[in-house]
Design a protein around this motif. Sequence first.
Motif, short mmCIF file in Angstrom:
data_model
loop_
_atom_site.label_atom_id
_atom_site.label_comp_id
_atom_site.label_asym_id
_atom_site.label_seq_id
_atom_site.Cartn_x
_atom_site.Cartn_y
_atom_site.Cartn_z
N GLY A 1 -3.57 11.39 -102.39
CA GLY A 1 -2.84 11.80 -103.58
C GLY A 1 -2.67 10.65 -104.54
N ILE A 2 -1.44 10.43 -104.98
CA ILE A 2 -1.13 9.36 -105.91
C ILE A 2 -0.81 8.10 -105.13
N PRO A 3 -1.60 7.03 -105.29
CA PRO A 3 -1.34 5.80 -104.53
C PRO A 3 0.06 5.26 -104.82
N GLU A 4 0.66 4.71 -103.81
CA GLU A 4 2.01 4.18 -103.95
C GLU A 4 2.04 3.07 -105.00
N GLY A 5 3.05 3.13 -105.88
CA GLY A 5 3.22 2.12 -106.91
C GLY A 5 2.39 2.32 -108.15
N VAL A 6 1.57 3.36 -108.21
CA VAL A 6 0.71 3.61 -109.37
C VAL A 6 1.42 4.56 -110.34
N ASP A 7 1.42 4.19 -111.63
CA ASP A 7 1.96 5.07 -112.66
C ASP A 7 1.14 6.36 -112.66
N PRO A 8 1.75 7.52 -112.44
CA PRO A 8 0.96 8.76 -112.41
C PRO A 8 0.17 9.01 -113.68
N THR A 9 0.68 8.54 -114.84
CA THR A 9 -0.09 8.75 -116.06
C THR A 9 -1.35 7.88 -116.07
N ALA A 10 -1.31 6.72 -115.40
CA ALA A 10 -2.52 5.91 -115.28
C ALA A 10 -3.55 6.62 -114.40
N LEU A 11 -3.07 7.27 -113.34
CA LEU A 11 -3.98 8.07 -112.50
C LEU A 11 -4.55 9.23 -113.31
N ARG A 12 -3.71 9.87 -114.09
CA ARG A 12 -4.18 10.98 -114.93
C ARG A 12 -5.28 10.50 -115.87
N LEU A 13 -5.05 9.35 -116.54
CA LEU A 13 -6.05 8.83 -117.46
C LEU A 13 -7.33 8.44 -116.73
N ALA A 14 -7.20 7.84 -115.56
CA ALA A 14 -8.39 7.47 -114.79
C ALA A 14 -9.22 8.70 -114.44
#
Length: 254
Positions: free
Chosen positions: A137-150
């Motif tokens: 899922g979402i890696p620990e400590g990662v801004d979810p919006t950065a994951l969304r953009l990636a």
Amino acid sequence: MPARGRPRAYAHPVLRITDARTGEPVEAAPARRGLTRVEAHVPGFGAGSLRVVLVADVLLRALELGGTPVWAVLNAEREHPQLRAGVAALGIRPFEDRRDVGSGLGEAQILHVVAEGGARPDGVRIAVAPVHSEEPGIPEGVDPTALRLALLSRRRDLPVTLDAAALDEARATLVRWRRAVAAWAQRPSRPIPDEARARLRSAWEDDLDVPAVLDVLTWVEAEDELPDGARFETYAYADRLLGVDLTRELGTLA
């Protein structure tokens, strides 16, 4: 670049998207602007499932920007609270559970967003390539919006590798753009330039080409002749599709 044989977006004032069943472009919005159901099909929790639902979310946003009423439905093979939590963290709108909805509600069209090699429902299918990631899922400590953009930085028909480099690049881009938007907001507002608006619409109406939308924002950022107020309005408008909170830093600059 548009795929070979695909009509150019400016020839069609509505979103056209490739049907994975036929390989042909279809209009994602019916001409009479009736209700369109967007149904995301996922097996359960995982980075690939999150990408499928994210593509469905962006498709819904694009349809709404074109004036089409939409209905979001999630069809998961099994209920998974982590999937719902991941969807919410990525800023994806709530989807109704497929088991709780009926038929015969007068949809003009149903669009099925599916993983490559996954569910094969009847009707228009929009295929999403897999995600290669060590984290489900979402890696620990990662801004979810950065994951969304990636996840949005690659065309949906191309695999995504979510490694530290990709997430760092997305985070750095968001930091730069949010600071720029906050600075531009302090200048007098100006209308979105016609060229910028046309290029944005052409990008997402051409098979939901989100990376091309990001390219337009890079051009707007670098174009010397654009007033800062116009840059701000362009980024705020594009974020209605992207959903990465580009106006987060408003009011933070002295």
